[in-house]
Design a protein around this motif. Structure first.
Motif, PDB file in Angstrom:
ATOM      1  N   GLN A 158       0.857  -1.189   0.000  1.00 12.22           N
ATOM      2  CA  GLN A 158       0.000   0.000   0.000  1.00 12.22           C
ATOM      3  C   GLN A 158       0.893   1.240   0.000  1.00 12.22           C
ATOM      4  N   THR A 160       2.396   5.099   0.531  1.00 11.52           N
ATOM      5  CA  THR A 160       2.368   6.253   1.417  1.00 11.52           C
ATOM      6  C   THR A 160       3.125   7.377   0.727  1.00 11.52           C
ATOM      7  N   GLY A 269      -5.095  -2.549  -3.933  1.00 13.35           N
ATOM      8  CA  GLY A 269      -5.756  -1.364  -4.474  1.00 13.35           C
ATOM      9  C   GLY A 269      -7.163  -1.702  -4.887  1.00 13.35           C
ATOM     10  N   THR A 330      -4.606   9.428  -6.000  1.00 15.78           N
ATOM     11  CA  THR A 330      -4.736   9.780  -4.582  1.00 15.78           C
ATOM     12  C   THR A 330      -4.398   8.610  -3.665  1.00 15.78           C
ATOM     13  N   THR A 331      -4.674   7.379  -4.109  1.00 17.68           N
ATOM     14  CA  THR A 331      -4.410   6.200  -3.277  1.00 17.68           C
ATOM     15  C   THR A 331      -3.463   5.225  -3.971  1.00 17.68           C
ATOM     16  N   GLU A 364      -8.912   0.136   1.618  1.00 18.60           N
ATOM     17  CA  GLU A 364      -9.962   1.015   2.150  1.00 18.60           C
ATOM     18  C   GLU A 364     -11.058   0.203   2.835  1.00 18.60           C
TER      19      GLU A 364
END
Length: 579
Positions: A158, A160, A269, A330-331, A364
């Motif tokens: 993930q 950052t 994701g 954004t992610t 998420e």
């Protein structure tokens, strides 16, 4: 009387046991090495449904540590013996010591039902710690790089976001930082977001000016504590070139939850998978067919393992050509990746081209999603059936292309391209050619007549006297004289519109034109010229004005009042110079 006392004691005991609050904080051990992590565990236990936690945990002073990770969870259950609700709130904090020696960890405070509870302080012993500065770099140059990561607790694979900033007490040093090299390490994947420099912040860390140099995404590909290496850059000046490095940051990388599907590999994701063929013609056995597997979405898209086309006795598949179209999101990295396969059908009829099963983890929602297999149905025809299904034009084109590709073409006979002579004479062509020649002759006569008249007029005009050297110099100075009023009005417009960079560039251009008017190259020469011909007061005023211009130009915050005063001084002085 004795029975009453026993009854009161039992009542108080039941009340105390019903509404009991337990708060504790412990470390995993009492002695730590230089590279060890101090793990603190805070436990709040509420025995009773009428107990309410009114504040969060108030941590003690942890300035002697770097907080590299934290987490919390809550357990609720019923004690079957007393039929009492018990709530356990557990928080864990991972600390990195800054200094060696005995460090005291203070009390944790919490308020429950308007009453404050606290833990007992305790000491931990740390040995052999190398002191680290929050800003790493070469202190002699007074310029520092600092890497900042806000979210230091992420899942494996993930992303950052990391922000790279430069700090310096001298704003001019910020422009000298170049050649930024992002960190590289086996257990992380790094993708740049942008290298756009931000506006300079004059009040950064330690009253130093700061500027954002770059932003990038870090994808840790293993669980545990992962250290992000330093970012390096070069500082170039006219005299030398030096290298500066940023600080390092530790990430607390959480392991992906249990229960992953068997087809899950490393996709984290939110993704979609599709398979299709861009070919418009019918598929044919023993002939190649392009099949594209497209994976789109946002996450660790460039680094994840793509689903392949599964092998089958019905067709033969070759290694794909990968095309990537991704950009920062954004992610994670968002976009699509296309895997272009060459598939050769081995039999006629309907063939199902399937991909491998594919699953991904959505951070998420903290859950796995299994997309299964994607399938493309192709109706493969034999060569005879494929030829019959084509139109006449397609057959001719096919035959022609095969002929040009496989047959050596003989030399063409040039006699076939020879133009045959015609016995008939065309009078129209002859008359048109004669008319064109006459028109050209008349145009030539008109041009010669105009040229002669122009020569006679030039000879009748009397020649003008050259005059003296002083008069010639005066005429040249008038021709070279700068229209200073146009500059003044243009500078006024730039100031009102807030175009400050263009304002100072135009100001330098005006100053250069004025100096060229008097044949003075540099500002020092021009100041000496003003001292000789305009007086010492004008020369001093010119030097003072140049200093004010430089101060306003490099000021981090420009005020309209200061620029108004500066423009008035410019108009006053340059009007005197240009008289």
């Amino acid at each position: 009387m004795q029975y009453k006392l026993i009854y009161i004691f039992l009542t108080l005991a039941s009340v105390i046991s019903y509404g009991q609050v337990n708060l504790s904080m412990d470390a995993d051990k009492s002695e730590y090495g230089g590279k060890d992590i101090v793990n603190l565990t805070i436990v709040l236990e509420l025995n009773g449904s009428d107990l309410e936690q009114q504040t969060k945990f108030q941590l003690p002073d942890l300035s002697k540590f770097n907080i590299i990770g934290s987490g919390s969870f809550t357990n609720t259950f019923i004690d079957p013996a007393t039929n009492t609700q018990i709530i356990q709130k557990i928080s864990r904090i991972a600390l990195e010591p800054k200094k060696k020696g005995k460090i005291k960890i203070g009390s944790v405070l919490v308020t429950v039902n308007n009453k404050i509870y606290k833990t007992e302080p305790f000491d931990v012993s740390v040995r052999d710690v190398i002191e680290k500065k929050s800003l790493a770099g070469n202190t002699s140059n007074e310029i520092y790089l600092n890497m900042e990561i806000e979210d230091k607790e992420v899942y494996q694979d993930q992303p950052t976001i990391a922000v790279l900033k430069v700090y310096s007490r001298n704003m001019d040093n910020l422009r000298k930082v170049k050649n930024i090299r992002l960190p590289q390490q086996d257990n992380i994947n790094v993708h740049a977001i942008n290298f756009n420099k931000s506006e300079i912040d004059p009040s950064g860390y330690g009253n130093m000016a700061s500027q954002v140099l770059a932003m990038f995404m870090v994808f840790p590909n293993e669980a545990g504590y992962v250290e992000v290496p330093s970012v390096s850059a070069s500082v170039s000046s006219y005299s030398n070139k030096s290298k500066i490095v940023s600080n390092k940051i530790k990430l607390n990388v959480k392991k992906l939850p249990e229960g992953a599907p068997n087809c899950f590999k490393n996709a984290v994701g939110n993704f979609k998978v599709s398979v299709y063929s861009p070919a418009k013609e019918n598929a044919e056995t023993q002939k190649p067919l392009n099949v594209i597997v497209k994976v789109s979405g946002e996450g660790n898209l460039p680094d994840m393992e793509l689903p392949k086309i599964a092998s089958s006795p019905d067709y033969e598949v070759f290694a794909p050509k990968i095309t990537s179209r991704v950009s920062p999101g954004t992610t994670g990295m968002k976009g699509e990746i296309l895997a272009n396969y060459v598939v050769i059908p081995k039999k006629t009829g309907v063939i199902s081209i399937k991909t491998e099963k594919f699953a991904f983890f959505n951070p998420e929602k903290s859950e796995y999603t299994d997309l299964g297999q994607k399938m493309l149905s192709v109706d493969a025809l034999s060569h005879e059936d494929a030829m019959e299904s084509r139109s006449t034009v397609e057959k001719v084109n096919e035959y022609t292309n095969n002929l040009l590709e496989t047959v050596n073409t003989p030399v063409l006979k040039t006699t076939s391209f020879k133009v045959k002579e015609k016995s008939k004479f065309h009078w129209n062509i002859l008359l048109i050619n004669i008319a064109i020649l006459l028109a050209l002759f008349v145009a030539y006569l008109i041009f010669k007549t105009w040229q002669k008249k122009r020569t006679l007029v030039r000879e009748t005009v009397p020649s003008k006297s050259l005059g003296s050297v002083a008069e010639t110099e005066k005429e040249l100075r008038k021709m070279l004289k700068t229209d200073i009023d146009d500059y003044f009005s243009y500078l006024e417009n730039l100031k009102d519109n807030g175009e400050y960079e263009k304002f100072f560039a135009t100001l330098e251009e005006m100053d250069q034109d004025v100096r060229n008017e008097y044949s003075q190259g540099s500002t020092t020469e021009f100041k000496a010229f003003l001292d000789r011909y305009k007086g010492s007061s004008v020369a001093e005023e010119y030097g003072t004005l140049q200093q004010k211009i430089q101060i306003e130009k490099y000021a981090p915050v420009k005020s309209s009042e200061g620029l108004d005063e500066l423009l008035k001084a410019i108009v006053n002085l340059y009007s005197q110079i240009s008289k």
